[in-house]
Design an enzyme around this catalytic site. Structure first.
Site, PDB file in Angstrom:
ATOM      1  CG  ASN A   8      38.169  60.134  79.747  1.00  0.00           C
ATOM      2  OD1 ASN A   8      37.491  61.066  80.174  1.00  0.00           O
ATOM      3  ND2 ASN A   8      38.826  60.189  78.591  1.00  0.00           N
ATOM      4  CE  LYS A  10      36.320  58.790  75.479  1.00  0.00           C
ATOM      5  NZ  LYS A  10      36.861  58.529  74.173  1.00  0.00           N
ATOM      6  CG  HIS A  93      41.966  62.040  75.962  1.00  0.00           C
ATOM      7  ND1 HIS A  93      41.352  61.971  74.726  1.00  0.00           N
ATOM      8  CD2 HIS A  93      41.672  60.877  76.595  1.00  0.00           C
ATOM      9  CE1 HIS A  93      40.717  60.820  74.629  1.00  0.00           C
ATOM     10  NE2 HIS A  93      40.892  60.131  75.744  1.00  0.00           N
ATOM     11  CD  GLU A  95      38.108  61.841  72.956  1.00  0.00           C
ATOM     12  OE1 GLU A  95      37.623  62.395  73.953  1.00  0.00           O
ATOM     13  OE2 GLU A  95      37.951  60.627  72.703  1.00  0.00           O
ATOM     14  CD  GLU A 165      43.739  56.729  76.399  1.00  0.00           C
ATOM     15  OE1 GLU A 165      42.916  55.961  76.891  1.00  0.00           O
ATOM     16  OE2 GLU A 165      43.485  57.911  76.120  1.00  0.00           O
ATOM     17  N   GLY A 171      37.647  54.244  71.236  1.00  0.00           N
ATOM     18  CA  GLY A 171      36.233  54.313  70.847  1.00  0.00           C
ATOM     19  C   GLY A 171      35.910  53.599  69.544  1.00  0.00           C
ATOM     20  CB  SER A 211      38.405  49.498  72.016  1.00  0.00           C
ATOM     21  OG  SER A 211      37.977  50.548  71.165  1.00  0.00           O
TER      22      SER A 211
HETATM   23  C1  PEP Z   1      39.616  57.123  76.258  1.00  0.00           C
HETATM   24  O1  PEP Z   1      38.802  57.969  75.938  1.00  0.00           O
HETATM   25  O2  PEP Z   1      40.648  57.442  76.845  1.00  0.00           O
HETATM   26  C2  PEP Z   1      39.343  55.717  75.925  1.00  0.00           C
HETATM   27  C3  PEP Z   1      40.225  54.804  76.184  1.00  0.00           C
HETATM   28  O3  PEP Z   1      38.110  55.484  75.343  1.00  0.00           O
HETATM   29  P1  PEP Z   1      37.472  54.039  74.973  1.00  0.00           P
HETATM   30  O4  PEP Z   1      37.697  53.132  76.144  1.00  0.00           O
HETATM   31  O5  PEP Z   1      36.030  54.346  74.748  1.00  0.00           O
HETATM   32  O6  PEP Z   1      38.176  53.552  73.755  1.00  0.00           O
END
Ligand code: PEP
Length: 249
Positions: A8, A10, A93, A95, A165, A171, A211
């Site tokens: 992803n 983003k 998601h 976000e 998630e 992040g 992460s």
């Molecule tokens: C995500 O945005 O779905 C995600 C898992 O981000 P990150 O791996 O940067 O934590």
């Protein structure tokens, strides 16, 4: 074991950078058994399609409208994505839920619209830190799952990947622990079993996101309780993402 590895991006990178990324990823993952899905911004999809065609990598979008067409300036519909050769779409998601106020009802409508146009869905769910602190994480993600899947039939579940998630892990550089992931995926499989059938709970594809990096990916993605991973920040570097995507788990 074959795993599903999802990138992803983003709102990062430019369309011009997508060509080189796609070519490198296609070459470096040519011999993997894993399923690889790359979800760049909408503006990159055409060029990605062009350079990923014939490779092991399939294309996903990061969002889709719940409406089919019409007076929705700035929105992108499921039929537009399908027409471009996109196979997957990320829905729900955290976000989008927090910054764009997407509700569980809207997410449910998006899933139905996407499936009706033959797109497969990567459904994101996960609790924030306060909910976890209050020991409500299980109830919270169960409700997110129930609401998202309202009116979805058991035979449609093969078109859905559930991405657990936890918001506190996205992040932040602090991934969930193996214990957290095992506990949550067991709970999600149990919930799917009670909503549909025992078989549905066993068969549903569940990936973990939050992460994942070069230090922890092997330990996490190898877990038998998950079918793969959703990777944000670490997927932006094509060499790092290719390494994770082609690993034998
Ligand atoms: C995500 O945005 O779905 C995600 C898992 O981000 P990150 O791996 O940067 O934590």
């Amino acid at each position: 074991m074959k795993k599903i590895i999802i990138a992803n991006f983003k709102m990062n990178t430019t369309p011009s950078e997508m060509k080189g990324y796609s070519m490198t990823l296609a070459t470096k993952t040519a011999n993997t058994k894993n399923q690889i899905i790359v979800c760049p911004p909408f503006t990159h999809l055409s060029i990605a399609k062009q350079f990923l065609d014939g490779s092991k990598v399939t294309l996903g979008a990061q969002n889709v409208s719940d409406a089919e067409k019409g007076t929705y300036t700035g929105e992108i519909s499921a039929s537009m994505l399908k027409d471009l050769g996109v196979e997957y779409v990320i829905i729900g998601h955290s976000e989008r839920r927090s910054r764009f106020k997407e509700t569980d009802r809207m997410i449910n409508r998006k899933i139905k619209t996407a499936l009706s146009y033959g797109l497969k869905v990567i459904l994101c769910i996960g609790e924030d830190l306060a909910t976890r602190g209050a020991k409500q994480a299980g109830a919270f993600v169960r409700k997110q799952l129930d609401d998202a899947l309202k009116g979805i039939y058991e035979n449609e579940l093969e078109g859905i990947i559930v991405a657990y998630e936890p918001i506190w892990a996205i992040g932040t550089g602090k991934s969930a622990t193996v214990k957290d992931i095992e506990k949550m995926t067991a709970l999600l499989r149990k919930e799917i079993s009670s909503l549909y059938s025992e078989k549905a709970g066993e068969n549903i594809n569940i990936v973990y996101g939050g992460s994942i990096d070069l230090n922890n990916y092997k330990k996490i993605i190898s877990l038998p309780c998950i079918n793969g991973a959703l990777i944000g920040g670490t997927s932006l570097d094509v060499d790092n993402f290719s390494l994770i995507a082609r690993e034998n788990y």
